[in-house]
Design an enzyme around this catalytic site. Sequence first.
Site, mmCIF file in Angstrom:
data_model
loop_
_atom_site.group_PDB
_atom_site.id
_atom_site.type_symbol
_atom_site.label_atom_id
_atom_site.label_comp_id
_atom_site.label_asym_id
_atom_site.label_seq_id
_atom_site.Cartn_x
_atom_site.Cartn_y
_atom_site.Cartn_z
ATOM 1 N N ASP A 269 0.872 -1.160 0.000
ATOM 2 C CA ASP A 269 0.000 0.000 0.000
ATOM 3 C C ASP A 269 0.921 1.226 0.000
ATOM 4 O O ASP A 269 2.101 1.143 0.354
ATOM 5 C CB ASP A 269 -0.950 0.007 1.197
ATOM 6 C CG ASP A 269 -2.134 0.952 0.948
ATOM 7 O OD1 ASP A 269 -2.058 1.767 -0.001
ATOM 8 O OD2 ASP A 269 -3.128 0.886 1.698
HETATM 9 C C1 BGC Z 1 -4.880 3.417 -0.047
HETATM 10 C C2 BGC Z 1 -4.993 2.399 -1.159
HETATM 11 C C3 BGC Z 1 -4.808 3.097 -2.476
HETATM 12 C C4 BGC Z 1 -3.460 3.793 -2.490
HETATM 13 C C5 BGC Z 1 -3.157 4.513 -3.765
HETATM 14 C C6 BGC Z 1 -3.602 4.230 -0.155
HETATM 15 O O1 BGC Z 1 -3.591 5.260 0.764
HETATM 16 O O2 BGC Z 1 -4.940 2.762 1.199
HETATM 17 O O3 BGC Z 1 -6.247 1.764 -1.105
HETATM 18 O O4 BGC Z 1 -4.952 2.167 -3.520
HETATM 19 O O5 BGC Z 1 -3.421 4.726 -1.446
HETATM 20 O O6 BGC Z 1 -3.956 5.636 -3.900
#
Ligand code: BGC
Length: 743
Positions: A269
């Site tokens: 993530d």
């Molecule tokens: C989120 C993810 C997301 C990623 C990219 C993160 O903060 O938890 O779900 O895909 O950012 O935007």
Amino acid sequence: MITRLLNAASMLALTLSGICAAAQQTPPPVYLDRNAPIEERVEDALSRMTLDEKIAVVHAQSKFSSPGVPRLGIPELWCTDGPHGIRPEVLWDEWEQAGWTNDSCTAFPALTALAATWNRDMAALYGRSIGEEARYRRKDVLLGPGVNIYRTPLAGRNFEYMGEDPYLAGEMAVPYIRGVQQQGVAACVKHYALNNEETHRHTIDVDLDDRALYEIYLPAFRAAVERGGAWSVMGSYNLYRGQHGCHNKRLINDILKGEWAFDGAVISDWGGTHSTREAAQNGLDIEYGTWTDGLTEGAGDAYDRYFLAEPYRQAILSGELSERDLDDKVRRVLRLMFRTSMNMDKPFGSLCSQEHTAAARRIGGEGIVLLRNEGGVLPLDQSKCRRVAVIGENAVKMMTVGGGSSSLKVRHECSPLEGIEARAARAGVEVVYARGYVGDVTGSYNGVETGQDLSDQRSEQELIAEAVEAARSADAVIFVGGLNKSDHQDSEGADRLSLDLPYAQNRVIEALAEVSDRLAVVLVSGNAVAMPWIDSVPAVVEAWYLGSEAGNALADVLFGDVTPSGKLPFTFPVRLEDCPAHAGGEAFPHDGKTYYAESIFVGYRGYERAGVPVLFPFGHGLSYTTFDYSDVRIDRRRIKEGETLTVSVDVTNTGSRAASEVVQLYIADPSSSLPRPQKELKGFEKVALQPGERATVTFTVDSSALSYYDDRRGEWVAEKGEFEVLVGASSADIRGRAKFSLK
Ligand code: BGC
């Protein structure tokens, strides 16, 4: 002259034939041969890569991309959020908008709404459609679907997930993933695992017993990997037993890549990586988003300072970490590339097509849940209802913007009021609107502007007085409220603060109920809310966040063009403290170490065990028609391990409208050596029936549906003895049962 020309021509011919001969002598390298098996292409590419090139492909080069291998002609890998539409383009190093004018998308209904369709065909349609949009936008990895389990109604990201039941979430994730991947776009199933709160999402350290892990929190991921064939998985921010999800040995190496034989890539993530050693050894394959604050800290060489960049390279060169682990990562990254960016047979996709608009409306209409409908308030009777009052901020507020990373920039968005007005105009019904309350008036998120100015300086009393006045003069009143994706109201990074409806909504609803006995409350939300006014409100509809076609899909149901067939993917409790995750008294959100004391008793499993009444049970959803269930039967009374049982039930549409019903099958294990829930969902089918029509719905039950995870033995066990199948219209509306035994 002629001679010279002839000479030139023949020289050209000779040269061409020389080139052709040379081309024939050197076939394209195996990694570029579309007909070679992927594994051979992977090994070939890997054997040609230098250490620096290998290091480059395991970490990001921008907010949403990681490099390919330029020297070998292997393209970059581009990711996009996910999971409800394709995120607008951001700047290379920032979350801010890049200002492109070709990146508006179709917003599909939130995944809670998809889960509420209980229709695998809708999940396939969704996956295919969003996959086409991703493909057209030249994205290789779609960051979704999210399949974290709905543990508490306060969790900010529940709207992006598929409810409280692992079987339902898994069944709906599989066709979504297949649909996306048919487009040559990888699904990235997130957030693996146990990402059940937002407030302390980077620091909370979750622990739970293995039964809860295997029976509740992992099955949807397992289905996504084993049956959906997901090509990538996103590690979660939180910790599990002291290690972050993105490099958690047990979750990734032992379970995902070991037990489930996942051959794809684990993507961190954004900002979820915290250690070079753990990332190197515990299965993380691509690092994204470290320094997610917009790289203020990292300046020019930020990406080189990622955990899997220069520090990793140095550790390999010094012999501290092994290149073997790196090769495993690179193999997985290459496999992901050959399936997506290097897939030479992939389609071109499409963006904002009529088909996608139609899909969004259809999925939305099927996901809307009619929770309550006393006195036939709905559908609106067009012969008697000449004037409708629509009240509430959510009737006009654009909901595709906000909520966090799933926020979108849409080509169009039809609000509930616009949808109702358009449909009412066709029926000659007048619509009056009043605001009712002021909630969240912001009209921009990460630089995407809604263009709406929702500011309103009037007092609560003035707004309620206007709403009551409008309601008095109307034949029916539709209140559209709920949550709204602002902080603490269904939003990434900020959990809800209470189960209550925010702002003055409860007071508005109570005031409307006093003057109208034809009041329908429509909730736009991704979470359960408390309804202290429930006894005085005849109709309640859960309408979720439905995306581009929200208003049309809602109007379809309110006016009866579509008969509702959605069912709840999670329970609505009466009080927050009834929720199993809150019943132990532990505060939520929680920082530091937390233990999921309710174990496997999540959602209906927990409410049923505690015997507490709920507002609306899991699986509940009404229709404008009625269904009769009869003759629940099984094809045998005893089965042996490895055999299957066939369960059948006759379902008849006893009303006057064509409609679909979700027939649910639960299994009960009344005498087990370990505690088990009173019942667990193990099958469902959605059947479409004309008025008067009857169909036989059949389910196949195998021993996996009877098993529990024995944490002492570390394996799934189907224990011999008596079982019961329960067939019903919801977890609390069982219409027939049959007993059998496992020998
Ligand atoms: C989120 C993810 C997301 C990623 C990219 C993160 O903060 O938890 O779900 O895909 O950012 O935007």
